[in-house]
Design an enzyme around this catalytic site. Structure first.
Site, PDB file in Angstrom:
ATOM      1  N   ASP A 212      51.466  36.238  37.123  1.00  0.00           N
ATOM      2  CA  ASP A 212      51.560  36.659  35.714  1.00  0.00           C
ATOM      3  C   ASP A 212      52.428  35.632  35.005  1.00  0.00           C
ATOM      4  O   ASP A 212      52.876  34.654  35.632  1.00  0.00           O
ATOM      5  CB  ASP A 212      52.157  38.079  35.591  1.00  0.00           C
ATOM      6  CG  ASP A 212      51.712  38.805  34.314  1.00  0.00           C
ATOM      7  OD1 ASP A 212      51.944  38.275  33.214  1.00  0.00           O
ATOM      8  OD2 ASP A 212      51.150  39.916  34.421  1.00  0.00           O
TER       9      ASP A 212
ATOM     10  N   GLY B  75      52.906  31.739  35.866  1.00  0.00           N
ATOM     11  CA  GLY B  75      52.039  30.678  35.361  1.00  0.00           C
ATOM     12  C   GLY B  75      51.170  31.166  34.221  1.00  0.00           C
ATOM     13  O   GLY B  75      51.396  32.245  33.668  1.00  0.00           O
ATOM     14  N   ASP B  76      50.168  30.352  33.912  1.00  0.00           N
ATOM     15  CA  ASP B  76      49.290  30.626  32.771  1.00  0.00           C
ATOM     16  C   ASP B  76      47.854  30.609  33.287  1.00  0.00           C
ATOM     17  O   ASP B  76      47.400  29.575  33.791  1.00  0.00           O
ATOM     18  CB  ASP B  76      49.523  29.518  31.728  1.00  0.00           C
ATOM     19  CG  ASP B  76      48.592  29.627  30.534  1.00  0.00           C
ATOM     20  OD1 ASP B  76      47.730  30.536  30.509  1.00  0.00           O
ATOM     21  OD2 ASP B  76      48.721  28.795  29.622  1.00  0.00           O
ATOM     22  N   PHE B  77      47.156  31.727  33.166  1.00  0.00           N
ATOM     23  CA  PHE B  77      45.804  31.764  33.764  1.00  0.00           C
ATOM     24  C   PHE B  77      44.781  30.946  32.977  1.00  0.00           C
ATOM     25  O   PHE B  77      43.642  30.825  33.406  1.00  0.00           O
ATOM     26  CB  PHE B  77      45.331  33.181  34.101  1.00  0.00           C
ATOM     27  CG  PHE B  77      45.449  34.252  33.053  1.00  0.00           C
ATOM     28  CD1 PHE B  77      45.072  34.047  31.741  1.00  0.00           C
ATOM     29  CD2 PHE B  77      45.896  35.526  33.431  1.00  0.00           C
ATOM     30  CE1 PHE B  77      45.147  35.067  30.802  1.00  0.00           C
ATOM     31  CE2 PHE B  77      45.987  36.555  32.495  1.00  0.00           C
ATOM     32  CZ  PHE B  77      45.616  36.316  31.178  1.00  0.00           C
TER      33      PHE B  77
ATOM     34  N   HIS C  34      39.570  42.485  29.312  1.00  0.00           N
ATOM     35  CA  HIS C  34      39.383  43.171  28.020  1.00  0.00           C
ATOM     36  C   HIS C  34      40.368  42.705  26.940  1.00  0.00           C
ATOM     37  O   HIS C  34      40.201  43.037  25.779  1.00  0.00           O
ATOM     38  CB  HIS C  34      39.417  44.705  28.195  1.00  0.00           C
ATOM     39  CG  HIS C  34      40.778  45.316  28.320  1.00  0.00           C
ATOM     40  ND1 HIS C  34      40.983  46.666  28.187  1.00  0.00           N
ATOM     41  CD2 HIS C  34      41.994  44.783  28.585  1.00  0.00           C
ATOM     42  CE1 HIS C  34      42.272  46.934  28.347  1.00  0.00           C
ATOM     43  NE2 HIS C  34      42.903  45.811  28.601  1.00  0.00           N
TER      44      HIS C  34
ATOM     45  N   GLU D 168      38.179  47.721  34.960  1.00  0.00           N
ATOM     46  CA  GLU D 168      38.029  47.835  33.508  1.00  0.00           C
ATOM     47  C   GLU D 168      37.357  49.163  33.167  1.00  0.00           C
ATOM     48  O   GLU D 168      36.690  49.764  34.011  1.00  0.00           O
ATOM     49  CB  GLU D 168      37.122  46.706  32.965  1.00  0.00           C
ATOM     50  CG  GLU D 168      37.699  45.298  33.096  1.00  0.00           C
ATOM     51  CD  GLU D 168      38.724  44.942  32.007  1.00  0.00           C
ATOM     52  OE1 GLU D 168      38.996  45.780  31.132  1.00  0.00           O
ATOM     53  OE2 GLU D 168      39.243  43.816  32.065  1.00  0.00           O
TER      54      GLU D 168
ATOM     55  N   GLU E 198      36.213  45.848  24.835  1.00  0.00           N
ATOM     56  CA  GLU E 198      35.640  46.499  26.018  1.00  0.00           C
ATOM     57  C   GLU E 198      34.170  46.109  26.070  1.00  0.00           C
ATOM     58  O   GLU E 198      33.573  45.783  25.040  1.00  0.00           O
ATOM     59  CB  GLU E 198      35.801  48.020  25.944  1.00  0.00           C
ATOM     60  CG  GLU E 198      37.229  48.508  25.794  1.00  0.00           C
ATOM     61  CD  GLU E 198      38.164  48.106  26.933  1.00  0.00           C
ATOM     62  OE1 GLU E 198      37.668  47.868  28.063  1.00  0.00           O
ATOM     63  OE2 GLU E 198      39.373  48.002  26.700  1.00  0.00           O
TER      64      GLU E 198
HETATM   65  N1  SAH Z   1      47.223  44.272  35.317  1.00  0.00           N
HETATM   66  C1  SAH Z   1      48.317  44.992  34.686  1.00  0.00           C
HETATM   67  C2  SAH Z   1      48.773  44.384  33.341  1.00  0.00           C
HETATM   68  C3  SAH Z   1      47.713  44.316  32.277  1.00  0.00           C
HETATM   69  S1  SAH Z   1      48.382  43.785  30.692  1.00  0.00           S
HETATM   70  C4  SAH Z   1      47.927  46.447  34.480  1.00  0.00           C
HETATM   71  O1  SAH Z   1      46.755  46.771  34.515  1.00  0.00           O
HETATM   72  O2  SAH Z   1      48.815  47.261  34.243  1.00  0.00           O
HETATM   73  C5  SAH Z   1      47.871  42.110  30.645  1.00  0.00           C
HETATM   74  C6  SAH Z   1      48.735  41.180  31.489  1.00  0.00           C
HETATM   75  O3  SAH Z   1      48.257  39.846  31.295  1.00  0.00           O
HETATM   76  C7  SAH Z   1      50.192  41.197  31.088  1.00  0.00           C
HETATM   77  O4  SAH Z   1      50.989  41.500  32.218  1.00  0.00           O
HETATM   78  C8  SAH Z   1      50.430  39.780  30.578  1.00  0.00           C
HETATM   79  O5  SAH Z   1      51.728  39.286  30.841  1.00  0.00           O
HETATM   80  C9  SAH Z   1      49.380  38.983  31.324  1.00  0.00           C
HETATM   81  N2  SAH Z   1      49.038  37.731  30.654  1.00  0.00           N
HETATM   82  C10 SAH Z   1      48.762  37.539  29.344  1.00  0.00           C
HETATM   83  N3  SAH Z   1      48.515  36.242  29.089  1.00  0.00           N
HETATM   84  C11 SAH Z   1      48.655  35.586  30.273  1.00  0.00           C
HETATM   85  C12 SAH Z   1      48.512  34.209  30.668  1.00  0.00           C
HETATM   86  N4  SAH Z   1      48.183  33.276  29.767  1.00  0.00           N
HETATM   87  N5  SAH Z   1      48.693  33.891  31.969  1.00  0.00           N
HETATM   88  C13 SAH Z   1      49.031  34.851  32.890  1.00  0.00           C
HETATM   89  N6  SAH Z   1      49.168  36.172  32.578  1.00  0.00           N
HETATM   90  C14 SAH Z   1      48.989  36.528  31.293  1.00  0.00           C
END
Ligand code: SAH
Length: 340
Positions: free
Chosen positions: A201, A227-229, A247, A275, A302
């Site tokens: 995350d 990191g950054d996905f 979503h 989802e 969605e």
């Molecule tokens: N999977 C968890 C959180 C969902 S909220 C659940 O279902 O409860 C969406 C998540 O995406 C958040 O934790 C946010 O920090 C992460 N996120 C948003 N942008 C991101 C990015 N660029 N790289 C990595 N994670 C990211």
């Protein structure tokens, strides 16, 4: 049966008035009134003193909260807790206090721009706050922690159902992409003692996952990676799990995230999305409500099963299974598409 004229009018009135209730509850929650009333009734002046509030204004709001059944008003401006406000106590196991405060803040303000989104298609949150939801959270650590807990609270009922519904046999390593506070990963590792996990995350979010893993006794089988996905995801795992990630994004960004997963995974690997899947019209309100929530907040959507299949295909994957859980979530499994 068609509603009577009166029923129709009162149904509409309730919806028109909804904005007030959100703020009534948020004031009580923010001031911690339910906590103060935990040992017995107090006067509104005592409550004003304890919370540093204006006595007259607080009394008038408490009187409305009593009309709503959130507190009970006793003689001489004394107020008592009720079963509803019990849920606003900080220590209640199902406490809604923080949620009531959080939802009435940045999210509520974003919903104020819904008409702008409908007129222009632009994201309401960005219109109001001048930045995306995730940029805002990176800038506001306290609200970010509330957001992470809010996500976790949404997930509490869903997590056991997801762990139960998916067959993890043959899987050795799982990456939870956007794994937040780590509750899902921790539940998976507890159910499958041979599995190893990675929670991926944003750097400011994964820090919080370590606590969950240690508390649940699975920290030795799990690492956290910040990191950054949109740049990439940890490589070489068998299963890439994305719960409530896709979503948050429009198609182009969603395909980028999925493509990174497809590229990173083992040749035998798979992606599993958790989802809510939009069904046929009128087949339930969860999908449509969450869909607008995604439009207003992160600027996502969605999707139907067919729309997920298209996203996978654009990322070099093919939808192999859609598993319905007893709750609101569906698990969408995809594997590498055969080479053309
Ligand atoms: N999977 C968890 C959180 C969902 S909220 C659940 O279902 O409860 C969406 C998540 O995406 C958040 O934790 C946010 O920090 C992460 N996120 C948003 N942008 C991101 C990015 N660029 N790289 C990595 N994670 C990211």
């Amino acid at each position: 049966m068609e509603p009577s004229d009166e029923e129709a009018e009162s149904a509409l009135d309730r919806m028109i008035d909804g904005y007030k209730d959100t703020q009534f509850v948020a004031v009580a929650a923010r001031l911690g009134i339910a906590d103060l009333l935990g040992d017995g009734p107090l006067t509104s002046d005592e409550l004003a003193d304890a919370t540093g509030s204006d006595p007259d204004a607080l009394y008038r709001v408490l009187r409305v909260l009593a009309v709503r059944g959130i507190f009970a008003e006793l003689p001489e401006r004394r107020f008592a807790i009720t079963p509803i406000s019990d849920l606003l106590r900080t220590q209640h196991p199902a406490s809604q206090r923080e949620i009531a405060v959080f939802d009435a803040g940045p999210w509520y303000r974003a919903y104020g721009a819904l008409a702008h989104t409908v007129a222009t298609g632009e994201n309401a949150f960005r219109h109001v706050h001048g930045m995306s939801l995730f940029e805002y959270l990176a800038d506001h650590p306290d609200e970010a922690r509330m957001f992470d807990r809010r996500m976790t609270s949404f997930s509490t009922a869903e997590i056991p159902q997801i762990v139960e519904a998916y067959d993890f046999s043959g899987v050795r390593t799982v990456v939870d992409v956007g794994g937040g506070e780590g509750r899902l990963m921790s539940a998976i590792l507890r159910a499958h003692p041979a599995l190893r996990g990675v929670i991926f995350d944003q750097p400011h979010v994964v820090g919080g996952a370590g606590n969950t893993l240690r508390q649940d006794g699975v920290a030795d089988r799990c690492t956290t990676v910040g990191g950054d996905f949109f740049e990439g995801v940890p490589e070489g795992a068998d299963l890439y799990l994305l719960k409530w990630i896709i979503h948050d994004w429009e198609d182009e960004d969603a395909v980028k995230i999925l493509s990174h997963c497809a590229r990173a995974m083992n040749p035998e690997g798979r992606v599993v999305l958790a989802e809510v899947v939009i069904g046929a019209p009128n087949s339930g309100d969860d999908g449509p409500l969450l869909d607008v929530h995604m439009m207003v907040l992160p600027g996502g959507r969605e999707r139907t099963e067919a729309e997920f299949a298209e996203l996978f295909a654009a990322a070099g994957l093919r939808l192999t299974r859609a598993i319905v859980t007893p709750g609101i979530m569906c698990l969408l499994e995809a594997k590498p598409a055969p080479a053309q």
